[in-house]
Design an enzyme around this catalytic site. Structure first.
Site, PDB file in Angstrom:
ATOM      1  CE1 TYR A  18      -3.278  -2.836   0.103  1.00 15.92           C
ATOM      2  CE2 TYR A  18      -3.585  -2.478   2.427  1.00 15.92           C
ATOM      3  CZ  TYR A  18      -4.027  -2.740   1.340  1.00 15.92           C
ATOM      4  OH  TYR A  18      -4.424  -4.325   0.768  1.00 15.92           O
ATOM      5  N   GLY A  20     -19.070  -2.665  -0.277  1.00 15.22           N
ATOM      6  CA  GLY A  20     -19.421  -2.777  -1.667  1.00 15.22           C
ATOM      7  C   GLY A  20     -18.850  -1.978  -2.085  1.00 15.22           C
ATOM      8  CB  SER A  48     -14.449  -4.201  -0.487  1.00 11.56           C
ATOM      9  OG  SER A  48     -13.030  -3.578  -0.816  1.00 11.56           O
TER      10      SER A  48
END
Length: 337
Positions: free
Chosen positions: A57, A208, A205
């Site tokens: 990341y 969504g 997530s």
């Protein structure tokens, strides 16, 4: 903030975690360092103690470095750091995973340095190297546990066979995997297997990829957002998926909460062993996410919410085509010879 056990090895975390990825610009622009640290500190003030990052990341591990700097301003012993290794290359041609013992060790050493910590609470294999028997990778992780460099071992996007074989070498504490109202393909096989083996589930997530936050519905996405090319957020697919959002929005009014809170509460209610890690760059969104813990849902409510998102009506795949091959469905490894 409720606290729960992840896995059966003793790791205790806040029922809601925080995903740090977005702070370093993987969804939109990276936040200035001080702002990123402020978001992490506020998450801790809200009772969140479980922070998720990865060596991939940001640029050159900058997300781990950011979390490391925030930890200097917080009580380290009260925080559970989850980081990940194993994505060796990422580009237009896809993702290459690496799970050789020397790579495992070098990644661990590098993450310890960037985070500037003495140990990592939960060290995940980010993606499975399908060329190396999982027993080989896990064997090195077991050594790192014995040396005190990591406390617990996790997997991410691993197949049922890989989970079983990994767990036989050293207990797996958590499986990080995509899970939300509109991505539920783990329910039939993965979730029961994790429960059988005593492995916690860490959904990434969980709202969504932000759909249930409504930004992509009410206004256009920022041009630099990775979601502008995501299969579920483009063209006709987005138009179809807007209907899913509107149904959840209507149900959220019934429950006196926001659509995000309802979507996140649904995930939180999937079990004591389910600890989602939503991320955000905004304090107000962080508070909104934490508010999901106050939403109480009955079995009937959960069914009504699930039924409002029929999976055959979700338009588009859950991940970009180039990285689809790293999904758990393709994460078997060769047998150990």
């Amino acid at each position: 903030m409720p606290r729960v056990k992840l896995g059966t090895q003793g790791l205790e975390v806040s029922k809601l975690g925080f995903g740090c990825m977005g702070l370093s610009g993987d969804y939109n622009d990276a936040l200035p360092e001080e702002q990123g640290i402020a978001v992490i500190k506020e998450a801790f003030n809200c009772g969140i103690t479980f922070f998720d990052t990865s060596d991939i990341y940001g640029e050159n591990g900058s997300n781990e470095e950011l979390l490391g700097k925030a930890l200097k301003q917080l009580p380290r012993e009260k925080i559970q750091v989850g980081t990940k290794f194993g994505i060796h290359e990422i580009g237009f041609s896809g993702v290459k995973a690496k799970g050789t013992p020397d790579y495992v060790r070098s990644c661990c050493e590098a993450s310890l340095k960037r985070l500037d910590v003495d140990y990592i609470d939960l060290f995940y294999i980010h993606r499975i190297d399908t060329t190396v028997p999982i027993e080989i990778t896990m064997g090195e992780l077991k050594k790192l546990v014995e040396e005190g460099k990591i406390k617990y071992v996790g997997l991410s996007e691993a197949s049922p066979d890989t989970i079983r074989r990994a767990h036989a070498v050293h207990p797996v504490t958590a499986l990080q995997i995509e899970y939300s109202l509109w991505t539920r393909d783990i329910e039939d096989e993965i979730v029961p297997l994790c429960r059988q083996l005593g492995i916690g589930i860490v959904p990434y997530s969980p709202i969504g990829r932000g759909l249930f936050a409504g930004k992509a519905i009410k206004e256009s996405l920022p041009e630099n957002s990775v979601l502008t090319s995501h299969p579920r957020f483009v063209g006709e697919n987005l138009e179809k998926n807007k209907q899913i959002y509107y149904r959840i929005e209507a149900l959220s009014q019934k429950h006196g909460c926001t659509p995000v809170q309802l979507a996140l509460a649904w995930v939180l209610h999937q079990g004591e062993d389910v600890v989602p890690i939503p991320g955000t760059t905004k304090i107000k969104n962080l508070h909104n996410n934490v508010g999901a813990l106050k939403v109480k849902l009955t079995k009937e409510d959960l069914k009504e919410i699930s039924d409002a998102v029929p999976l055959d009506e979700v338009a588009g795949e859950s991940i970009h085509e180039v990285i689809a091959v790293t999904n758990w469905k393709f994460a078997n490894t060769p047998p150990l010879k």
